[in-house]
Design a protein around this motif. Sequence first.
Motif, PDB file in Angstrom:
ATOM      1  N   ALA A 268     -49.971 -46.600 -23.972  1.00 51.60           N
ATOM      2  CA  ALA A 268     -49.621 -45.283 -23.435  1.00 51.60           C
ATOM      3  C   ALA A 268     -49.810 -44.194 -24.482  1.00 51.60           C
ATOM      4  O   ALA A 268     -50.374 -43.127 -24.207  1.00 51.60           O
ATOM      5  CB  ALA A 268     -48.173 -45.293 -22.937  1.00 51.60           C
ATOM      6  N   MET A 269     -49.361 -44.466 -25.714  1.00 54.73           N
ATOM      7  CA  MET A 269     -49.490 -43.467 -26.771  1.00 54.73           C
ATOM      8  C   MET A 269     -50.929 -43.287 -27.218  1.00 54.73           C
ATOM      9  O   MET A 269     -51.297 -42.227 -27.722  1.00 54.73           O
ATOM     10  CB  MET A 269     -48.611 -43.842 -27.955  1.00 54.73           C
ATOM     11  CG  MET A 269     -47.124 -43.599 -27.733  1.00 54.73           C
ATOM     12  SD  MET A 269     -46.743 -41.905 -27.203  1.00 54.73           S
ATOM     13  CE  MET A 269     -47.313 -40.953 -28.629  1.00 54.73           C
ATOM     14  N   SER A 270     -51.769 -44.297 -27.033  1.00 57.15           N
ATOM     15  CA  SER A 270     -53.194 -44.139 -27.355  1.00 57.15           C
ATOM     16  C   SER A 270     -53.831 -43.097 -26.437  1.00 57.15           C
ATOM     17  O   SER A 270     -54.706 -42.331 -26.860  1.00 57.15           O
ATOM     18  CB  SER A 270     -53.913 -45.482 -27.224  1.00 57.15           C
ATOM     19  OG  SER A 270     -53.469 -46.391 -28.202  1.00 57.15           O
ATOM     20  N   CYS A 271     -53.400 -43.066 -25.173  1.00 56.40           N
ATOM     21  CA  CYS A 271     -53.868 -42.024 -24.260  1.00 56.40           C
ATOM     22  C   CYS A 271     -53.458 -40.646 -24.773  1.00 56.40           C
ATOM     23  O   CYS A 271     -54.243 -39.690 -24.747  1.00 56.40           O
ATOM     24  CB  CYS A 271     -53.307 -42.249 -22.860  1.00 56.40           C
ATOM     25  SG  CYS A 271     -53.845 -43.766 -22.042  1.00 56.40           S
ATOM     26  N   VAL A 272     -52.208 -40.541 -25.256  1.00 56.61           N
ATOM     27  CA  VAL A 272     -51.709 -39.269 -25.781  1.00 56.61           C
ATOM     28  C   VAL A 272     -52.473 -38.872 -27.037  1.00 56.61           C
ATOM     29  O   VAL A 272     -52.855 -37.707 -27.218  1.00 56.61           O
ATOM     30  CB  VAL A 272     -50.198 -39.369 -26.073  1.00 56.61           C
ATOM     31  CG1 VAL A 272     -49.671 -38.057 -26.646  1.00 56.61           C
ATOM     32  CG2 VAL A 272     -49.433 -39.729 -24.804  1.00 56.61           C
ATOM     33  N   CYS A 335     -45.612 -36.120 -19.986  1.00 51.38           N
ATOM     34  CA  CYS A 335     -46.984 -36.472 -19.604  1.00 51.38           C
ATOM     35  C   CYS A 335     -47.444 -35.669 -18.395  1.00 51.38           C
ATOM     36  O   CYS A 335     -48.586 -35.181 -18.348  1.00 51.38           O
ATOM     37  CB  CYS A 335     -47.075 -37.965 -19.322  1.00 51.38           C
ATOM     38  SG  CYS A 335     -46.916 -39.028 -20.773  1.00 51.38           S
ATOM     39  N   ASN A 372     -41.322 -41.024 -28.098  1.00 46.97           N
ATOM     40  CA  ASN A 372     -41.942 -42.190 -28.710  1.00 46.97           C
ATOM     41  C   ASN A 372     -41.291 -42.530 -30.049  1.00 46.97           C
ATOM     42  O   ASN A 372     -41.092 -43.708 -30.369  1.00 46.97           O
ATOM     43  CB  ASN A 372     -43.439 -41.941 -28.903  1.00 46.97           C
ATOM     44  CG  ASN A 372     -44.136 -43.098 -29.591  1.00 46.97           C
ATOM     45  OD1 ASN A 372     -44.288 -44.180 -29.022  1.00 46.97           O
ATOM     46  ND2 ASN A 372     -44.558 -42.877 -30.828  1.00 46.97           N
ATOM     47  N   MET A 428     -53.943 -38.252 -19.320  1.00 51.41           N
ATOM     48  CA  MET A 428     -52.488 -38.125 -19.400  1.00 51.41           C
ATOM     49  C   MET A 428     -51.812 -38.770 -18.187  1.00 51.41           C
ATOM     50  O   MET A 428     -50.717 -39.322 -18.300  1.00 51.41           O
ATOM     51  CB  MET A 428     -52.087 -36.657 -19.501  1.00 51.41           C
ATOM     52  CG  MET A 428     -52.402 -36.005 -20.842  1.00 51.41           C
ATOM     53  SD  MET A 428     -51.786 -36.914 -22.276  1.00 51.41           S
ATOM     54  CE  MET A 428     -50.053 -37.062 -21.895  1.00 51.41           C
ATOM     55  N   SER A 431     -51.345 -42.523 -18.687  1.00 47.63           N
ATOM     56  CA  SER A 431     -50.265 -42.943 -19.584  1.00 47.63           C
ATOM     57  C   SER A 431     -48.931 -43.119 -18.847  1.00 47.63           C
ATOM     58  O   SER A 431     -48.074 -43.895 -19.293  1.00 47.63           O
ATOM     59  CB  SER A 431     -50.091 -41.928 -20.713  1.00 47.63           C
ATOM     60  OG  SER A 431     -49.642 -40.677 -20.223  1.00 47.63           O
ATOM     61  N   LEU A 434     -48.093 -46.662 -17.647  1.00 49.88           N
ATOM     62  CA  LEU A 434     -47.899 -47.529 -18.815  1.00 49.88           C
ATOM     63  C   LEU A 434     -46.491 -47.360 -19.385  1.00 49.88           C
ATOM     64  O   LEU A 434     -45.837 -48.348 -19.757  1.00 49.88           O
ATOM     65  CB  LEU A 434     -48.948 -47.206 -19.885  1.00 49.88           C
ATOM     66  CG  LEU A 434     -50.389 -47.574 -19.524  1.00 49.88           C
ATOM     67  CD1 LEU A 434     -51.352 -47.019 -20.568  1.00 49.88           C
ATOM     68  CD2 LEU A 434     -50.540 -49.089 -19.417  1.00 49.88           C
TER      69      LEU A 434
END
Length: 449
Positions: A268-272, A335, A372, A428, A431, A434
């Motif tokens: 999820a944070m990789s998308c961010v 998000c 996060n 976004m 994410s 996820l």
Amino acid sequence: MASQRRPVHHQDEDPWGWVVVGATFVAFFITYGNLKALGILLLAMQNDFSSDVWIIGWMSVLYNSISLFSGPFVASIDRLVSSRRSVVIVGGVMGSAGFIIGSQSTTVLQLALSIAILSGLGKSLSFFPFFGTLASYFSENYSVAIAIASSSLPISMIVYGPLTQMLLDTYGWRGTMMILGGITSHILVCAALLKAPAVASPTDTEQYQKVPDDAAEGDDISTEGDNIPTSKSHQGKCLTIKGNIQRLLTSMDFKLLANKRFIYLTAAMSCVHFCFSGWVVYMVSHGVFQGLSSHQASLLPTSFGIGYFLGKFLSPLFDRTRFKLPTISWVCFGCFLMFASFLTEAFMTLFPVQMIITGLIGVGQGIVTQSNDVLVRFLTSVDRLVALVCWQASIGGISAMGSGLLSGLIYEWTGSFQVALIMYSGIMLISVPLFIIYGKTTKREQNQC
């Protein structure tokens, strides 16, 4: 003569912890300010080297990406070196030297090597160790401490945008780079203030940690008795080359990669990271291509920074009221806010509207990153936190590197960043499920305990 016994350290009670918060604030301010400064200098460097925008823009993204995906090696160094202070000092020297050397470069390759490699690695060494030190001082107050420390990121956006533009107009991009190198050297002062508590916090010999109420309804993870080496555990041992390599690999803590909750949260944070890295580098350039003047466009990071700052403190402030929300609810809200803002920003041309929408993107980014930080803090024990943060950042760095390249190429193909912004809004949305799966997995695992 017997040595004097140091006082016992209790989390949230040692006043030196707030000194560490201040040192972390300044270090984060400098490292992320440099990233924003590179975005401001992008067009000037591109014109000087007669290069394509995407090449110089990707170099700026590489500065951030290399600092992120070199994280596991930094985590290993953090475990094996007895002094975090020394690690941060080396990082500060490398970061400063990279900008100063880059100011004298005559080719894009020389500039990339000095900024992306030397300064990027220096940023990594002078960034991640602060998380472990902060966690060793704070537990119940960690959300407040990390919010204060990381609020320097949006403040750096506010300050570095106009400051870099003023320096660029006065000294050119080469003179500005030399000044940035001098500012980066102040990380050495921050390193001097790092001091570990007299008695360490709970280690991975404990099976579970007690988690405060605001950490996503109890985010703790079993350490499963992992025997992870530290600098103290190997003192006095004569190791062979094979033993040193094994020690290095073990200290990188690869077992974290097999944890389901870590996988969902990191995905999820990789998308961010993908959206943030592309946006923060091309934010000013997008404003210019949408019809803003260079000075108007340089104010967009200020709006983003103000929104980011507000977003960082929304959750900690509401946690102290009767309107307290679960961390997962906050991160999903952030998000959705970024999804709507990126989509709107793609078509806005008026300066006031762009300032407002950019600020809302900052609010969403602040909410997501703060949530996060809290989720990560209570995924594992304190002595494994740096490794966890580094692995998450490393995977996010790969995503960020792809963002810079793809966003630059989209501009070359279409002549604007509108398609890239539409792409950010869609990512976004990806994410959100996820994060939801992460939350449900957490509840399921806790119900089984």
